[in-house]
Design a protein around this motif. Structure first.
Motif, PDB file in Angstrom:
ATOM      1  N   UNK A  40       0.865  -1.179   0.000  1.00 24.90           N
ATOM      2  CA  UNK A  40       0.000   0.000   0.000  1.00 24.90           C
ATOM      3  C   UNK A  40       0.897   1.223   0.000  1.00 24.90           C
ATOM      4  N   UNK A  41       0.417   2.326  -0.501  1.00 24.81           N
ATOM      5  CA  UNK A  41       1.274   3.496  -0.634  1.00 24.81           C
ATOM      6  C   UNK A  41       0.438   4.748  -0.772  1.00 24.81           C
ATOM      7  N   UNK A  42       1.079   5.879  -0.555  1.00 22.86           N
ATOM      8  CA  UNK A  42       0.423   7.173  -0.682  1.00 22.86           C
ATOM      9  C   UNK A  42       0.353   7.626  -2.138  1.00 22.86           C
ATOM     10  N   UNK A  43       1.059   6.914  -3.040  1.00 19.77           N
ATOM     11  CA  UNK A  43       1.020   7.242  -4.463  1.00 19.77           C
ATOM     12  C   UNK A  43       1.183   5.967  -5.274  1.00 19.77           C
ATOM     13  N   UNK A  44       0.476   5.863  -6.392  1.00 19.65           N
ATOM     14  CA  UNK A  44       0.529   4.666  -7.226  1.00 19.65           C
ATOM     15  C   UNK A  44       1.946   4.334  -7.668  1.00 19.65           C
ATOM     16  N   UNK A  45       2.761   5.342  -7.941  1.00 26.15           N
ATOM     17  CA  UNK A  45       4.109   5.109  -8.455  1.00 26.15           C
ATOM     18  C   UNK A  45       4.998   4.366  -7.454  1.00 26.15           C
ATOM     19  N   UNK A  46       4.589   4.324  -6.193  1.00 24.78           N
ATOM     20  CA  UNK A  46       5.393   3.655  -5.176  1.00 24.78           C
ATOM     21  C   UNK A  46       5.096   2.162  -5.086  1.00 24.78           C
ATOM     22  N   UNK A  47       3.991   1.707  -5.657  1.00 21.90           N
ATOM     23  CA  UNK A  47       3.602   0.302  -5.563  1.00 21.90           C
ATOM     24  C   UNK A  47       4.504  -0.551  -6.441  1.00 21.90           C
ATOM     25  N   UNK A  48       4.853  -1.732  -5.940  1.00 19.62           N
ATOM     26  CA  UNK A  48       5.779  -2.601  -6.668  1.00 19.62           C
ATOM     27  C   UNK A  48       5.161  -3.937  -7.056  1.00 19.62           C
ATOM     28  N   UNK A  49       3.916  -4.177  -6.647  1.00 20.13           N
ATOM     29  CA  UNK A  49       3.282  -5.445  -6.999  1.00 20.13           C
ATOM     30  C   UNK A  49       1.767  -5.295  -6.960  1.00 20.13           C
ATOM     31  N   UNK A  50       1.094  -6.248  -7.625  1.00 18.77           N
ATOM     32  CA  UNK A  50      -0.360  -6.249  -7.615  1.00 18.77           C
ATOM     33  C   UNK A  50      -0.851  -6.929  -6.352  1.00 18.77           C
ATOM     34  N   UNK A  51      -1.900  -6.374  -5.750  1.00 21.28           N
ATOM     35  CA  UNK A  51      -2.486  -7.005  -4.583  1.00 21.28           C
ATOM     36  C   UNK A  51      -3.482  -8.078  -5.001  1.00 21.28           C
ATOM     37  N   UNK A  52      -3.842  -8.943  -4.060  1.00 21.95           N
ATOM     38  CA  UNK A  52      -4.660 -10.097  -4.399  1.00 21.95           C
ATOM     39  C   UNK A  52      -6.142  -9.776  -4.478  1.00 21.95           C
ATOM     40  N   UNK A  53      -6.523  -8.553  -4.145  1.00 21.69           N
ATOM     41  CA  UNK A  53      -7.929  -8.182  -4.269  1.00 21.69           C
ATOM     42  C   UNK A  53      -8.035  -6.743  -4.728  1.00 21.69           C
ATOM     43  N   UNK A  54      -9.217  -6.398  -5.194  1.00 25.40           N
ATOM     44  CA  UNK A  54      -9.510  -5.017  -5.560  1.00 25.40           C
ATOM     45  C   UNK A  54     -10.762  -4.591  -4.800  1.00 25.40           C
ATOM     46  N   UNK A  61      -7.533 -28.198   1.797  1.00 26.84           N
ATOM     47  CA  UNK A  61      -8.567 -27.301   1.289  1.00 26.84           C
ATOM     48  C   UNK A  61      -8.041 -25.891   1.067  1.00 26.84           C
ATOM     49  N   UNK A  62      -7.231 -25.413   1.994  1.00 28.13           N
ATOM     50  CA  UNK A  62      -6.632 -24.089   1.831  1.00 28.13           C
ATOM     51  C   UNK A  62      -5.697 -24.053   0.625  1.00 28.13           C
ATOM     52  N   UNK A  63      -4.955 -25.133   0.414  1.00 25.59           N
ATOM     53  CA  UNK A  63      -4.047 -25.196  -0.742  1.00 25.59           C
ATOM     54  C   UNK A  63      -4.825 -25.117  -2.047  1.00 25.59           C
ATOM     55  N   UNK A  64      -5.947 -25.846  -2.125  1.00 26.31           N
ATOM     56  CA  UNK A  64      -6.754 -25.827  -3.347  1.00 26.31           C
ATOM     57  C   UNK A  64      -7.300 -24.433  -3.619  1.00 26.31           C
ATOM     58  N   UNK A  65      -7.776 -23.763  -2.581  1.00 22.56           N
ATOM     59  CA  UNK A  65      -8.322 -22.423  -2.769  1.00 22.56           C
ATOM     60  C   UNK A  65      -7.226 -21.429  -3.133  1.00 22.56           C
ATOM     61  N   UNK A  66      -6.086 -21.541  -2.481  1.00 23.42           N
ATOM     62  CA  UNK A  66      -4.954 -20.659  -2.769  1.00 23.42           C
ATOM     63  C   UNK A  66      -4.530 -20.831  -4.227  1.00 23.42           C
ATOM     64  N   UNK A  67      -4.373 -22.081  -4.671  1.00 27.85           N
ATOM     65  CA  UNK A  67      -3.901 -22.341  -6.033  1.00 27.85           C
ATOM     66  C   UNK A  67      -4.933 -21.893  -7.065  1.00 27.85           C
ATOM     67  N   UNK A  68      -6.215 -22.120  -6.765  1.00 25.58           N
ATOM     68  CA  UNK A  68      -7.263 -21.704  -7.701  1.00 25.58           C
ATOM     69  C   UNK A  68      -7.295 -20.193  -7.835  1.00 25.58           C
ATOM     70  N   UNK A  69      -7.137 -19.510  -6.735  1.00 25.37           N
ATOM     71  CA  UNK A  69      -7.159 -18.049  -6.781  1.00 25.37           C
ATOM     72  C   UNK A  69      -5.975 -17.505  -7.570  1.00 25.37           C
ATOM     73  N   UNK A  70      -4.787 -18.049  -7.307  1.00 22.95           N
ATOM     74  CA  UNK A  70      -3.598 -17.539  -7.981  1.00 22.95           C
ATOM     75  C   UNK A  70      -3.539 -17.942  -9.443  1.00 22.95           C
TER      76      UNK A  70
END
Length: 304
Positions: free
Chosen positions: A153-167, A258-267
């Protein structure tokens, strides 16, 4: 108390004078946003390699609720002889290359968050800080068998270095650390941070691999470098301990699978969130019951 007295700043720090671009200020406040003690472990690791020296200190009496978080005292035979006073301070540190940076660490203020934010701004101005970077961690429905994910997270978009997992937008409990970033952005300063995702069933235990992920994130955005091998080794040892406990519990293995399946499906882009609709997680009570014996085993291991 006047604003000028809330923080006491050293007037001269030769190591930071005439520094191109200014130093980085790394922030970690105890008390919130630290599932798995990830950020606290990261800061402890930095202190092990370089204890640094205090260049700014805050008036803790103006910020701390002693009855809510009582500092420990030692009683010896017939008298009190030592007191671990809470301390919130900024230290001048160096990385493995001798690069100077600042570290703000200590208990999260219980009161006067706005005044605290203004006091940190005074520190930023006094030392010409170019970037403020915070660290934290939260429990998430993720398995320990997958890489630690970070939200940035950042105070400006230019500071972000990766995409977050949700919008989108979510409402979260406030913290002094989060408010500090918000205010710094409003005042025109560059500030950002990383939040590590901790398996919710391990949130109350040390999770060194998340500390590694946090420091790697800070390295990426600041250019600082640290020897992270001791934390990596601690994380590997923790993984072995967890695997040993899970091997003894089919119920826990099922939950992790179950958590592994959900994690892998999401990613892989097949799920809308870490709680996949087609494979809902058990309820909190169900997970708690399944992990009761598992956690007891980990706790016993820590005692040993």
């Amino acid at each position: 108390m006047s604003q000028q007295r809330l923080v006491h700043i050293v007037d001269e720090v030769p190591e930071l004078e005439d520094r191109a671009g200014g130093p980085v200020l790394v922030v970690q406040l105890d008390g919130f946003l630290d599932a798995g003690n990830a950020a606290a472990l990261a800061v402890a690791h930095l202190g092990d390699s370089d204890p640094g020296r205090v260049v700014a200190s805050f008036e803790v009496d103006e910020l701390h609720d002693y009855r809510a978080r009582r500092p420990p005292l030692s009683f010896h035979e017939n008298r009190y002889h030592s007191y671990d006073a809470p301390r919130l301070a900024v230290r001048l540190m160096t990385d493995v290359r001798g690069e100077a940076y600042l570290l703000l660490a200590g208990p999260e203020p219980d009161v006067r968050w706005e005044a605290f934010a203004r006091a940190v701004r005074d520190v930023v101005d006094a030392f010409g800080v170019r970037l403020v970077v915070s660290m934290g961690s939260v429990p998430m429905a993720v398995p320990h068998t997958r890489p630690v994910q970070l939200t940035n997270h950042a105070t400006a978009e230019r500071l972000l270095v990766r995409e977050n997992i949700w919008s989108g937008e979510i409402r979260v409990p406030g913290s002094a650390q989060a408010l500090l970033e918000l205010r710094l952005g409003e005042w025109g300063y560059d500030a950002m941070g990383f939040v590590a995702h901790i398996p919710h069933y391990l949130a109350q235990f040390d999770y060194p691999q998340a500390a590694v992920a946090l420091l790697e994130g800070v390295e990426e955005v600041t250019g600082l470098e640290w020897d992270l091998q001791p934390l990596v080794a601690a994380g590997e040892a923790r993984q072995v301990e967890i695997a040993t406990q899970i091997a003894e519990s089919p119920e826990v293995r099922d939950v992790v699978a179950g958590l592994e399946q959900q994690y892998d499906a999401f990613n892989a882009g097949h799920g809308s969130s870490l709680l996949a609709d087609e494979q809902p997680l058990p309820s909190g009570d169900e997970i708690g019951a399944q992990f009761e014996q598992f956690l007891a085993g980990l706790e016993h291991g820590d005692d040993d």
